[in-house]
Scaffold this motif. Sequence first.
Motif, PDB file in Angstrom:
ATOM      1  N   UNK A 143       0.674  -1.060  -0.048  1.00 59.46           N
ATOM      2  CA  UNK A 143      -0.351   0.046  -0.096  1.00 59.46           C
ATOM      3  C   UNK A 143       0.578   1.271   0.143  1.00 59.46           C
ATOM      4  N   UNK A 144       2.085   1.018  -0.379  1.00 63.66           N
ATOM      5  CA  UNK A 144       2.827   2.114  -0.821  1.00 63.66           C
ATOM      6  C   UNK A 144       2.588   3.380  -1.526  1.00 63.66           C
ATOM      7  N   UNK A 145       1.850   3.755  -2.504  1.00 63.08           N
ATOM      8  CA  UNK A 145       1.119   4.364  -3.638  1.00 63.08           C
ATOM      9  C   UNK A 145       0.319   4.550  -2.898  1.00 63.08           C
ATOM     10  N   UNK A 146      -0.877   3.360  -1.336  1.00 65.42           N
ATOM     11  CA  UNK A 146      -1.921   4.275  -1.275  1.00 65.42           C
ATOM     12  C   UNK A 146      -1.021   5.106  -0.281  1.00 65.42           C
ATOM     13  N   UNK A 147      -0.392   5.242   0.397  1.00 65.43           N
ATOM     14  CA  UNK A 147      -0.001   6.038   0.984  1.00 65.43           C
ATOM     15  C   UNK A 147       0.643   6.903   0.687  1.00 65.43           C
ATOM     16  N   UNK A 148       1.453   7.295   0.038  1.00 64.49           N
ATOM     17  CA  UNK A 148       1.404   8.403  -1.019  1.00 64.49           C
ATOM     18  C   UNK A 148       0.532   9.491  -1.081  1.00 64.49           C
ATOM     19  N   UNK A 149      -0.989   8.775  -1.836  1.00 68.51           N
ATOM     20  CA  UNK A 149      -2.065   9.574  -2.100  1.00 68.51           C
ATOM     21  C   UNK A 149      -2.694  10.182  -0.934  1.00 68.51           C
ATOM     22  N   UNK A 150      -2.832   9.118   0.079  1.00 68.99           N
ATOM     23  CA  UNK A 150      -3.674   9.698   0.932  1.00 68.99           C
ATOM     24  C   UNK A 150      -2.746  11.033   1.257  1.00 68.99           C
ATOM     25  N   UNK A 151      -2.058  11.120   1.972  1.00 70.18           N
ATOM     26  CA  UNK A 151      -1.178  12.446   2.990  1.00 70.18           C
ATOM     27  C   UNK A 151      -0.961  13.381   1.428  1.00 70.18           C
ATOM     28  N   UNK A 152      -1.266  12.902  -0.250  1.00 71.55           N
ATOM     29  CA  UNK A 152      -0.644  14.341   0.005  1.00 71.55           C
ATOM     30  C   UNK A 152      -2.046  14.791  -0.581  1.00 71.55           C
ATOM     31  N   UNK A 153      -3.681  14.231  -0.670  1.00 72.59           N
ATOM     32  CA  UNK A 153      -4.679  14.469  -0.973  1.00 72.59           C
ATOM     33  C   UNK A 153      -4.539  15.101   1.082  1.00 72.59           C
ATOM     34  N   UNK A 154      -4.622  14.800   2.014  1.00 71.54           N
ATOM     35  CA  UNK A 154      -5.164  14.852   2.907  1.00 71.54           C
ATOM     36  C   UNK A 154      -4.030  16.314   3.363  1.00 71.54           C
ATOM     37  N   UNK A 155      -2.898  17.060   2.853  1.00 71.52           N
ATOM     38  CA  UNK A 155      -1.861  17.213   3.305  1.00 71.52           C
ATOM     39  C   UNK A 155      -2.655  18.478   2.392  1.00 71.52           C
TER      40      UNK A 155
END
Length: 357
Positions: A302-314
């Motif tokens: 889920x590395x890509x999912x974490x990247x997307x999650x944090x970018x959208x949260x930021x």
Amino acid sequence: MTTTETQAGVLPAMADVPAHGLRVAVLGVGMMGADHVARLHSRISGAEVVTVSDASAEKAEQVAAGVPRCRVVGDPLAAIADDGVDAVLVATPGQFHEEQVLACIEHGKPVLCEKPLTMDADSSIAVVRAEDAYTARTGRRLVQVGFMRRFDPEYAQLRALVAEGGLGEPLIVHCAHRNAAVPPHFTSEMMVNDSVVHEVDVARFLLDEEIAAVTVLRPRATRHAVAGQSDPLLVLFETTGGRLVDVEVFVSTGVGYEVRTEVVGEDGSAVIGLDAGLLRTSGGAAGPSRSAGIAPDFRVRFGRAYDVELQRWADAARRGGIDGPGAWDGYAAQAVCAAGVEALRTGRRTEVRLEQR
């Protein structure tokens, strides 16, 4: 409300967008927190880690040393209150989440809280109500819960396929959640609270309805199971719309980290997690397939999912809100897991008790 109402978050129309990058405090820099610090520093645009806090001052200093201008604050509540912090990422042990998330609400700061939201349903609904009161005053939501699978491209594609009716009415969801191994202290109850909790959120995300009851079955245990524990488990969810979700959770396979989800609908089925993208079968035609690889752990899968999650949260936090599963989603997951633990203990079907919002 529907279960995905909080997915897009609530952003105020005239929120103040800071001219500088989003200044983030990361609370807890164990494996997950340290990973998020590195991610925010190297792969997320528009955000910077300015503060870290951890019970281990030595660990905090080590992590902070890798990020320019990052400082260590021993008291996590002081880090939340700091005027130089715009948003907070909570990756501390679960028993500290309630106090820290409530402090973020008190100070009006967006927070991404790794699951669990809190340690039990009663304290989670207290967080929901505290945020609801804040939202009534300001029009803003602040609490996002780290159910990262919603941001995985395959899960997002599967959700879109179900929502647009591409499989007809969904009827059954099959899930598998497998780990190569777990520590000696990992109990059968932890299999529900720490592993199956993700399938709880997946079921609610894909089907857009609540889980009404849980049954847990104990198959014959593997010889590799933690002593005295049942591994694997079979968990059955019944949804409010009459759909069934079965979960095989097996945490000592000795193979790798495997997470698979299949939705079976009236007009076809689709499966993800086979290292082949979404595979869809409809009207006798199956999509392409290839040999599946198995990720070594969740950070790879889920590395890509974490990247997307944090970018959208930021991006959302810079506008004063959230963009993902919210406090209600965290509470609902805790309520279902509480029913799951009760079903595990008693061997009986257990209804989920959800408070009215």
